[in-house]
Scaffold this active site. Structure first.
Site, PDB file in Angstrom:
ATOM      1  N   ASP A  93     -54.093  10.029  41.321  1.00  0.00           N
ATOM      2  CA  ASP A  93     -55.348  10.558  40.759  1.00  0.00           C
ATOM      3  C   ASP A  93     -55.402  12.050  41.049  1.00  0.00           C
ATOM      4  O   ASP A  93     -54.482  12.613  41.664  1.00  0.00           O
ATOM      5  CB  ASP A  93     -56.565   9.840  41.348  1.00  0.00           C
ATOM      6  CG  ASP A  93     -57.702   9.697  40.332  1.00  0.00           C
ATOM      7  OD1 ASP A  93     -58.078  10.718  39.716  1.00  0.00           O
ATOM      8  OD2 ASP A  93     -58.197   8.571  40.156  1.00  0.00           O
ATOM      9  N   LYS A 123     -56.994   7.056  21.865  1.00  0.00           N
ATOM     10  CA  LYS A 123     -56.673   5.648  22.084  1.00  0.00           C
ATOM     11  C   LYS A 123     -55.997   5.041  20.854  1.00  0.00           C
ATOM     12  O   LYS A 123     -55.109   4.184  20.995  1.00  0.00           O
ATOM     13  CB  LYS A 123     -57.933   4.876  22.466  1.00  0.00           C
ATOM     14  CG  LYS A 123     -58.591   5.347  23.756  1.00  0.00           C
ATOM     15  CD  LYS A 123     -57.652   5.299  24.957  1.00  0.00           C
ATOM     16  CE  LYS A 123     -58.366   5.623  26.262  1.00  0.00           C
ATOM     17  NZ  LYS A 123     -57.475   5.562  27.430  1.00  0.00           N
ATOM     18  N   TYR A 129     -61.973  11.036  21.871  1.00  0.00           N
ATOM     19  CA  TYR A 129     -61.629   9.890  22.709  1.00  0.00           C
ATOM     20  C   TYR A 129     -61.005   8.765  21.894  1.00  0.00           C
ATOM     21  O   TYR A 129     -59.910   8.265  22.216  1.00  0.00           O
ATOM     22  CB  TYR A 129     -62.873   9.388  23.450  1.00  0.00           C
ATOM     23  CG  TYR A 129     -62.618   8.149  24.273  1.00  0.00           C
ATOM     24  CD1 TYR A 129     -61.920   8.220  25.473  1.00  0.00           C
ATOM     25  CD2 TYR A 129     -63.070   6.900  23.845  1.00  0.00           C
ATOM     26  CE1 TYR A 129     -61.674   7.081  26.230  1.00  0.00           C
ATOM     27  CE2 TYR A 129     -62.830   5.761  24.598  1.00  0.00           C
ATOM     28  CZ  TYR A 129     -62.136   5.852  25.785  1.00  0.00           C
ATOM     29  OH  TYR A 129     -61.893   4.722  26.529  1.00  0.00           O
TER      30      TYR A 129
END
Length: 260
Positions: free
Chosen positions: A33, A158, A154
């Site tokens: 992360d 995807k 977004y």
């Protein structure tokens, strides 16, 4: 011997829930992360992507059993394009060589039911062409535009990701090397990333009008973690290029009896 898993986006949300679940089951987890992880990197940059590979190689001793490419953003900003598409591909492709010595290598990415929404065609084309400068330029244009344009980023990331997985999973680098590569497509999950959509009853009602989830509604990260754990387990030997919608029924409502 415990299986070794790499989980990106491991500091919060689905990534954290998955890392905790795998560790509870006796797995060795290398979390990745921006901070508070075993390997702290920024997947928006080429340097960060290179550091991901070297950091995981060092932490694992050069051998892993599964990649869970989960890191992502849901903001209407260009950085979302860098992380969700190019960062995910760099994760999968960069770490794939470390799977070579696993007796049961597995890889999975976190997509979204938002992949069903209409994309921005120019951004989608740039993604699928592998043209990061063009994609970032287009994403910056969308970010600077009205909200409805920024909100396309977004879903387009995807859509591009699941198309990449469908194209590549059956090929020599993945199926040909004995590596099942798949994706999950969650509906609305209650995480810090979705707080704007789930933080109040009014917001939850509004998002469920856009994303119908007739089976049990908005859910917790742990539910997605169970699916990610199975997809990267030894039991999953034959799923190839599948996008598994864990969405409370959104896909079925929106697409009806069509599977395409």
């Amino acid at each position: 011997m415990p299986r070794t898993y790499v989980v990106t986006g491991a500091a919060s949300g689905i990534g954290l829930a998955t890392a905790e679940l795998l560790a509870e089951r006796g797995g060795r987890v290398i979390g990745v992360d921006l901070h508070d992880a075993d390997v702290n990197v920024d997947l928006t940059t080429a340097e960060g992507r290179a550091d991901l590979v070297s950091g995981v190689a060092d932490a694992s001793g050069g051998r892993i059993d599964a990649i869970i490419a989960n890191a992502g953003l849901a903001l209407p900003v260009a950085k979302t394009a860098a992380v969700n598409y190019f960062g995910t591909l760099a994760t999968l492709e960069g770490l794939r060589p470390l799977l070579a010595d696993s007796p049961a290598p597995r890889a999975v990415a976190t997509a979204s039911m938002a992949s069903l929404f209409p994309p921005d065609d120019a951004l989608l084309d740039a993604f699928l062409a592998g043209d990061e400068p063009a994609a970032m330029a287009r994403a910056s244009e969308l970010e600077a535009g009205p909200p409805e344009q920024g909100n396309l980023i977004y879903g387009t990331t995807k859509r591009a990701l699941v198309r990449w997985i469908r194209r590549n999973a059956p090929g020599p680098d993945w199926a040909g090397a004995g590596i099942p590569l798949n994706a999950i497509a969650p509906g609305v999950v209650e995480t810090p990333m979705t707080e704007a959509y789930t933080g109040t009853e009014e917001a939850r009602t509004a998002i469920l009008e856009m994303v119908p989830m007739p089976l049990n509604g908005i859910f917790q990260p742990r539910d997605a973690a169970y699916l990610l754990a199975w997809l990267t387990s030894e039991e999953n030997a034959h799923l190839c290029g599948q996008v598994v919608f864990i969405d409370g029924g959104s896909d079925a409502v929106m697409r009806g009896d069509s599977t395409w």
